[in-house]
Scaffold this motif. Structure first.
Motif: not given
Ligand code: SF4
Ligand code: SF4
Lengths: 251, 502
Positions: A135-136, A138-139, A201-203, A209-210, A232-234, B204, B290
Motif C-alpha cells: 500500500g501507500c 495513506a490508508c 482500503g481498495a488495496c 491500484p496495484f 476507499g482509496c483511502p 500511490a 487523488r
Molecule cells: S487503498 Fe489506496 S490509499 Fe489505501 S494503501 Fe492502497 S493505494 Fe493507498
C-alpha cells in the motif's frame, strides 16, 4: 505556561458531534456511486471500458460498481456524457460480505452487526492490531486520524493496540506484498480466538491500484476470512468509523 | 563535452546521447561532481544483450540538468568508492538487472524482489523469490556490544521496515536499515499499465506525496508530447503541492511534539494537519489529492468563490498553525531535546546526496523550486530555507520556516489564479527519447525519467523518491546517539517506506 494555556483556550474543543449529527464532507467528496439507469443510452459502454480495474461491471443486465475494486477516482462519472452515473457524498460504504460491495441502482446493503455472541464479546471494547501489508501509507495515515480529537475513536471503546496477543482482531491495509505475506499470517496467527479480520482500503480488498502486480496478492481475500470490508482509496475516516460502528451494532 | 544539457521538463532524443565507454563515463561523472554537480539519478535500461547506464546530473547553480550515457555488460567497476552518492543506485541496478558493480563496498539487495532478467547479482537461485531481509548485516563484536533488532512490524499504525542497531550500552555504534516489505513492483509494471492506472500507481507510490509524484509523471508525459499544461492548471498543481507540504510539515512538527512529550502542540498539529488535508479535498474531493493532477493539466477547477472560501479558511488555519508552532519553539524544555540531537555533518550530507528538508537542515541549498523551477514556480520562488546545525532542531526549524513561506505562496496563488482552460490534450509521445522531470515534494526532490521505444511507447520508467536518498541520512544521524533518541531522530526525517520500496 500562560501562553500555552491561552493557546489552549483559543483553539478550544473540537470533537465532532458524531453520530448524533451526520459528518460534513467536502462538496466534491466521492462516496457511494448512484446510477440513473433511465438515462443510459442503449448499448452504451463508455464507463465500463474506462476503468482499469474492472470495477465497473454488468450484473443481470445492469451496470454496477464493485466498491471493493473502485478507487473513487471519478473518471468513469466524468466520462459519462448522459450523466447517468455520479458519485454521491454518502460516506457509508462498508459491508460484511464481498458481494455486498456491488453497488448498483438497488438499495445499498450496509454492514450488519456481528452475531449476538461476538457482539457480546467485542461490542463494548474492541482492540485491533493494524498490519500494513504494502500500500501507500495513506490508508494508515487516515486510520491514525481516527485517534485524533475530531474523531476520538476511544470514546466508542475501539482501540488500536501494539501486540497481536492483546488484540481481538487485525485490520489490514495494502495489497499484501509478497514480502509482507509471512509477517501478516504470523500476526494473524498470534491473535487469540475468536478473532476478526477487517480489510481496509481498495488495496486490502482487491489490490487497489496495484491489482495484478507480480509482487502483491490482490488483497487479503484469498489468504484470510474477512469480516468487514471498508472501501476507499483511502477510506475516509468517517467511512472507516461508520463500518466499525456498524460491525459492533452501534449504528 | 559528452554530456547533453537540458532544462527541467526537458526531452532528449536518445540518438543525441553519445554512448561513452565506461571509463570516460566515470571520468565525466567525477568531473561533474567536482564541479558541484549532484547525481540526481543513475539507472539502467536493456540495450540488446547489454545495458545502457544513464546518469542525470543536477547542476543546481546553473539551473541546468545534464545527461551521461554508457553501455555495460554483466559487470562494471563500482563508482561508489569514489562517488558515495551512487551507492544505492548501484545496488538497485544490481537487483533489477543482475549487473554487478565490482568493488561496491556495501553490496546487498535493497528490496528483495526477483531480478527482471533472471540473472541474480548475488548468485541466489533466480527461480525462487528472495527472502525479505535475508542478507549479511554489519556487526560489531566486543564486550558489552549488543544488537537490537526492530521490525518489520512495528507498534502503532505505521509501515513495515527492519532496523538493526549495534550498541555499546545505550550508545548506537551503527544502525542498518533493511527495507523492501512494501515493494509493489511499480517501476517494473508502469510501462505496460493502463494510462489511468499509471498515474494512479504514482499517486500511490508514496501516499503522502500523491500530488508530487502525479505532477512529476504529468510533466514527463507533457515533455514527451511537447505539450504544456495551461497556466491555470500549473498554478492549481503548485497550490496543491504546497498544501501537501503544509499538511505534512505541520503533521511532522506534531509528531516531534509527541515524541518529546509536549502535548498541546502534538494535539493541535494533529488536528491542523487534517485541516490542510481537508482544504485540499475542497479542490478535488480527496484528502490526499487523488484524482487532481492528470497529464495535460488538472481535473478540477478552483473557481473564484471556491478560492475566496479557501482563503477565508486559510486565515484561521494560519493563526492556529502559528500559535501551535510558537508555543513549541518557545519552550526551553523542547529545545533542549531537539538541539544537538541526531546531527548529520554537511560533508556527509553532500557525499551521500541527501535531498530536501534533511539536506537543507545541514546547510545545503538544494531545492528544485529554486534551481529547476517548472510551471507556476518560475519567477515566483526566490529563496531556499536553510539551517546550519544538521540536528533534529534544524530539521524542525526548516519545516517551521517553510510553513510560513508556503502559506504566503498559497495565499498569493489563490488571489491571483491565471484564467483559461484546465487541461489540454497531450500529443503522442516522441519516439526513442528520454524525458525528465524534477519536482520538489515536501520531503525533497522527486525525479522521474521516461524512455520511449521506436513506436513512442514507454519502455522504461524511473522513479527516485527522496526517501531513497535520505534513509542513509537517518542511519548516519544515529551514530553515537543514545538508542532512546531513535524515535525522535526518525520523526525528524519522517521518511517513507513505500516511497523507497516502490
Ligand atoms: S487503498 Fe489506496 S490509499 Fe489505501 S494503501 Fe492502497 S493505494 Fe493507498
Ligand atoms: S471511480 Fe472507480 S469505477 Fe470509476 S473509473 Fe475510477 S476506479 Fe473505476
Amino acid at each position: 505556561m500562560l501562553k500555552i494555556l491561552r493557546e489552549r483556550l483559543r483553539q478550544g474543543h473540537r470533537t465532532a458531534p458524531y453520530p448524533q449529527q451526520d459528518p460534513v464532507l467536502p462538496e466534491r467528496f466521492r462516496g457511494r456511486p448512484r446510477f440513473d439507469l433511465e438515462r443510459c443510452p442503449p448499448g452504451c459502454r463508455a464507463c465500463l471500458d474506462g476503468c482499469p480495474y474492472g470495477a465497473l461491471q454488468v450484473r443481470d443486465g445492469r451496470p454496477c460498481i464493485d466498491l471493493g475494486l473502485c478507487l473513487f477516482c471519478g473518471e468513469c462519472a466524468a466520462s459519462c456524457s448522459a450523466a447517468a452515473l455520479m458519485f454521491t457524498r454518502d460516506h457509508r460504504l462498508a459491508a460484511r460480505r464481498r458481494e455486498d460491495l456491488l453497488s448498483g441502482a438497488d438499495e445499498p446493503r450496509l454492514a450488519q452487526a456481528l452475531d449476538a455472541r461476538m457482539k457480546k464479546l467485542f461490542g463494548r471494547s474492541l482492540k485491533l492490531r493494524q498490519v500494513s501489508a504494502g500500500g501507500c501509507n495513506a490508508c494508515e495515515a487516515d486510520l491514525n486520524v481516527l485517534g485524533t480529537l475530531v474523531f476520538d475513536l476511544g470514546r466508542f471503546g475501539i482501540q488500536f493496540v501494539a501486540s497481536p496477543r492483546h488484540a481481538d482482531g487485525i485490520l489490514v491495509t495494502g495489497p499484501v506484498t509478497e514480502n509482507m505475506k509471512g509477517a501478516l499470517l504470523d500476526t494473524y496467527a498470534a491473535v487469540p480466538e475468536p478473532k476478526l479480520v477487517i480489510a481496509s482500503g481498495a488495496c486490502a480488498i482487491g489490490g487497489g491500484p496495484f491489482r495484478g502486480s507480480p509482487e502483491a496478492h490482490d488483497g487479503i481475500g484469498d489468504l484470510l476470512p474477512v469480516d468487514l470490508y471498508i472501501p476507499g482509496c483511502p477510506p475516509h475516516p468517517w467511512t472507516a468509523l461508520d463500518g466499525l460502528l456498524r460491525l459492533l451494532g452501534r449504528l | 563535452m559528452s554530456a547533453v544539457t537540458l532544462k527541467n521538463c526537458g526531452l532528449v532524443p536518445l540518438a543525441a546521447l553519445e554512448i561513452l565507454d565506461f571509463c570516460a563515463f566515470a571520468a565525466a561523472l567525477r568531473q561533474e561532481v567536482d564541479a558541484q554537480g549532484r547525481i540526481a539519478a543513475l539507472f539502467a535500461a536493456p540495450a540488446g544483450e547489454q545495458f545502457d547506464l544513464f546518469a542525470l546530473i543536477a547542476r543546481d547553480w546553473q539551473g541546468q540538468l545534464a545527461l551521461l550515457r554508457s553501455r555495460v555488460g554483466a559487470r562494471y567497476p563500482s563508482l561508489t568508492p569514489e562517488l558515495p552518492q551512487v551507492h544505492l543506485f548501484e545496488r538497485e541496478i544490481a537487483e533489477q538487472y543482475g549487473l554487478v558493480p565490482e568493488g561496491h563496498p556495501w553490496f546487498k539487495p535493497l528490496r528483495f524482489h526477483p531480478s527482471w532478467t533472471g540473472r541474480d547479482a548475488w548468485g541466489r537461485d533466480p527461480r525462487r523469490h528472495p527472502l525479505v531481509g535475508e542478507m549479511d548485516y554489519y556487526r560489531v563484536a566486543g564486550e558489552e556490544v549488543h544488537e537490537v533488532a526492530v521490525g518489520p512490524v512495528h507498534a502503532g499504525i505505521i509501515e513495515p521496515g527492519h532496523f538493526r542497531f549495534q550498541c555499546h550500552g545505550e550508545q548506537v555504534l551503527h544502525l542498518e536499515i533493511s527495507l523492501g516489505y512494501q515493494h509493489r513492483a511499480i517501476e517494473a509494471q508502469l510501462p505496460s499499465a493502463h494510462p489511468l492506472a499509471r498515474v494512479q500507481r504514482l499517486e500511490a507510490a508514496a501516499g503522502d506525496t500523491s500530488i508530487g509524484h502525479a505532477t512529476a509523471y504529468a510533466l514527463v508525459c507533457e515533455a514527451l508530447g511537447a505539450t504544456l499544461a495551461p497556466p491555470r492548471a500549473q498554478t492549481i498543481r503548485a497550490l496543491a503541492l504546497e498544501l501537501e507540504r503544509l499538511a505534512n510539515h505541520v503533521g511532522d512538527i506534531g509528531g516531534l511534539a509527541t515524541d518529546v512529550g509536549f502535548l498541546p502542540t502534538a494535539s493541535f498539529c494533529g488536528r491542523i494537519r487534517g485541516d490542510y488535508l481537508n482544504l485540499g479535498a475542497e479542490i478535488c474531493g480527496s484528502r490526499f489529492g487523488r484524482g487532481l493532477v492528470r497529464p495535460g493539466g488538472v481535473a478540477f477547477d478552483v473557481e473564484a468563490p471556491r478560492a475566496e472560501k479557501m482563503l477565508e479558511r486559510l486565515d484561521s488555519m494560519a493563526r492556529d498553525t502559528q500559535g501551535a508552532l510558537e508555543i513549541f519553539f518557545d519552550s526551553p524544555s523542547v529545545l533542549a531535546r531537539l538541539e544537538g540531537t541526531g546531527r548529520v555533518r554537511v560533508e556527509d550530507a553532500e557525499a551521500l546526496g541527501l535531498v530536501g528538508v534533511a539536506a537543507r537542515a545541514c546547510g545545503l541549498a538544494v531545492d528544485a523550486r529554486l534551481h529547476h523551477p517548472q510551471g507556476a514556480y518560475v519567477d515566483t520562488f526566490d529563496h531556499v530555507v536553510i539551517e546550519e546545525s544538521g540536528d533534529v532542531f534544524a530539521r524542525a526549524r526548516v519545516r517551521r520556516r517553510e510553513i510560513t513561506d508556503s502559506l504566503a505562496w498559497v495565499r498569493r496563488a489563490l488571489r491571483d489564479l491565471p484564467g483559461g482552460e484546465l487541461r489540454r490534450r497531450v500529443a503522442p509521445p516522441a519516439a526513442e527519447s528520454l524525458a525528465v522531470a524534477l519536482v520538489e515534494g515536501w520531503r525533497g526532490e522527486l525525479v522521474h525519467l521516461a524512455l520511449t521505444d521506436a513506436r513512442g511507447h514507454l519502455s522504461r520508467y524511473k522513479i527516485v523518491d527522496p526517501s531513497f536518498r535520505n534513509w542513509s541520512g537517518l542511519a548516519l544521524a544515529l551514530r553515537g546517539e543514545q538508542i532512546s533518541d531513535f524515535p525522535l531522530c526518525n520523526k525528524s526525517f519522517n521518511l517513507s517506506y513505500c516511497g523507497f520500496d516502490l
